[in-house]
Scaffold this motif. Structure first.
Motif, PDB file in Angstrom:
ATOM      1  N   ASN A  13     -13.985 -11.882  23.734  1.00  0.00           N
ATOM      2  CA  ASN A  13     -15.401 -11.755  24.080  1.00  0.00           C
ATOM      3  C   ASN A  13     -15.943 -10.370  23.721  1.00  0.00           C
ATOM      4  OD1 ASN A  13     -14.000 -10.362  25.993  1.00  0.00           O
ATOM      5  ND2 ASN A  13     -15.158 -11.148  27.756  1.00  0.00           N
ATOM      6  N   HIS A  14     -15.223  -9.670  22.813  1.00  0.00           N
ATOM      7  CA  HIS A  14     -15.677  -8.405  22.234  1.00  0.00           C
ATOM      8  C   HIS A  14     -15.768  -7.274  23.249  1.00  0.00           C
ATOM      9  CE1 HIS A  14     -16.565 -10.747  18.641  1.00  0.00           C
ATOM     10  NE2 HIS A  14     -17.315 -11.555  19.374  1.00  0.00           N
ATOM     11  N   ARG A  15     -14.833  -7.232  24.145  1.00  0.00           N
ATOM     12  CA  ARG A  15     -14.733  -6.110  25.087  1.00  0.00           C
ATOM     13  C   ARG A  15     -13.439  -5.358  24.778  1.00  0.00           C
ATOM     14  NH1 ARG A  15     -16.825  -8.214  30.950  1.00  0.00           N
ATOM     15  NH2 ARG A  15     -17.073  -5.967  31.209  1.00  0.00           N
ATOM     16  N   ALA A  16     -13.548  -4.033  24.712  1.00  0.00           N
ATOM     17  CA  ALA A  16     -12.418  -3.204  24.286  1.00  0.00           C
ATOM     18  C   ALA A  16     -11.669  -2.649  25.492  1.00  0.00           C
ATOM     19  CB  ALA A  16     -12.918  -2.061  23.413  1.00  0.00           C
ATOM     20  N   TYR A  17     -10.333  -2.642  25.380  1.00  0.00           N
ATOM     21  CA  TYR A  17      -9.489  -2.168  26.467  1.00  0.00           C
ATOM     22  C   TYR A  17      -8.409  -1.233  25.924  1.00  0.00           C
ATOM     23  CZ  TYR A  17     -11.571  -6.064  29.018  1.00  0.00           C
ATOM     24  OH  TYR A  17     -12.449  -6.936  29.598  1.00  0.00           O
ATOM     25  N   VAL A  18      -7.943  -0.350  26.810  1.00  0.00           N
ATOM     26  CA  VAL A  18      -6.828   0.529  26.501  1.00  0.00           C
ATOM     27  C   VAL A  18      -5.847   0.478  27.667  1.00  0.00           C
ATOM     28  CG1 VAL A  18      -6.063   2.900  26.081  1.00  0.00           C
ATOM     29  CG2 VAL A  18      -8.176   2.077  25.044  1.00  0.00           C
ATOM     30  N   ALA A  19      -4.563   0.342  27.351  1.00  0.00           N
ATOM     31  CA  ALA A  19      -3.524   0.332  28.378  1.00  0.00           C
ATOM     32  C   ALA A  19      -2.581   1.497  28.142  1.00  0.00           C
ATOM     33  CB  ALA A  19      -2.748  -0.974  28.345  1.00  0.00           C
ATOM     34  N   PHE A  20      -2.099   2.071  29.258  1.00  0.00           N
ATOM     35  CA  PHE A  20      -1.132   3.162  29.198  1.00  0.00           C
ATOM     36  C   PHE A  20       0.121   2.725  29.958  1.00  0.00           C
ATOM     37  CE2 PHE A  20      -5.359   4.920  28.921  1.00  0.00           C
ATOM     38  CZ  PHE A  20      -5.268   5.826  27.880  1.00  0.00           C
ATOM     39  N   THR A  21       1.272   2.851  29.298  1.00  0.00           N
ATOM     40  CA  THR A  21       2.519   2.399  29.898  1.00  0.00           C
ATOM     41  C   THR A  21       3.557   3.510  29.873  1.00  0.00           C
ATOM     42  OG1 THR A  21       3.124   1.485  27.737  1.00  0.00           O
ATOM     43  CG2 THR A  21       2.212  -0.051  29.358  1.00  0.00           C
TER      44      THR A  21
END
Length: 224
Positions: free
Chosen positions: A195-203
């Motif tokens: 749905n064109h939403r940007a995410y960033v994850a940190f692990t």
């Protein structure tokens, strides 16, 4: 050992002129018609514990009674952790024990109020369910049919417990990472959802007792 299910000091009374010990149930919410058991002292079976066992089994469950009977005495039961907070609290991995090829067996003892709340939090978190599912009429029908008094937390309670669990887990993970005596590795990944939403994850990655662990440290939505 059965005395562990009752308050430590029984009350001595004369009832209609008969000497009697009155044992008060130690459960937070007694499931018997009365929370006390009378044992008259002028009978041949004045030392019998059958009445106490029947009361404990109905109130605490057969598993709790069986677990306690393996102990030496009431003090051993009280100090062993078999009983806690007025109810029998077995570990979750004992309640849902995996046998054979992933087969799950379920305990005959119903969850306590606290366990029910914990299970609902784990359910919605691990299975990605909305908190409102616990208020669904179909789910309540399945959970309460045959045991209408069984406690199911409200969606607002699950939501609050979920947030509290997150805060505690975050604090625990932060403390663990700060005190970890070893190498820590970190990674990040970004992507755009359908749905064109940007995410960033940190692990974060580390080794614990020879087993590699991967921890999600943060997950944020970015403008673009």
């Amino acid at each position: 050992p059965v005395y562990a299910f009752f308050k430590a000091d029984p009350v001595y009374q004369l009832i209609d002129g008969r000497p009697c010990h009155i044992f008060t149930c130690a459960a937070a919410h007694c499931r018997n018609p009365t929370n006390a058991v009378r044992r008259y002292l002028d009978t041949k079976d004045s030392n019998s514990t059958s009445g106490l066992r029947k009361h404990a089994e109905k109130c605490w469950g057969a598993e709790a009674l069986k677990a306690a009977q393996s102990a030496a005495d009431a003090n051993t039961v009280r100090s062993s952790g078999i009983l806690a907070s007025g109810s029998f609290s077995g570990a979750i991995d004992k309640i849902f024990e995996r046998l054979g090829k992933g087969r799950v067996t379920y305990s005959h003892r119903a969850h306590t109020k606290v366990e029910s709340r914990a299970e609902c939090v784990r359910w919605v978190a691990e299975s990605l369910r909305p908190v409102g599912i616990v208020g669904d009429q179909g789910f309540l029908s399945i959970a309460k049919t045959g045991r209408p008094d069984h406690y199911i937390p409200s969606p607002s309670t699950v939501s609050r417990d979920l947030k509290n669990s997150f805060v505690k887990c975050r604090t625990r993970i932060a403390k663990y990472l700060q005190e970890y005596d070893g190498a820590l590795s970190f990674a990040t990944d970004a992507w755009t959802s359908p749905n064109h939403r940007a995410y960033v994850a940190f692990t974060g990655y580390l080794e614990h007792n020879g087993v590699p662990l991967s921890l999600l440290l943060d997950f944020v939505e970015v403008p673009r």
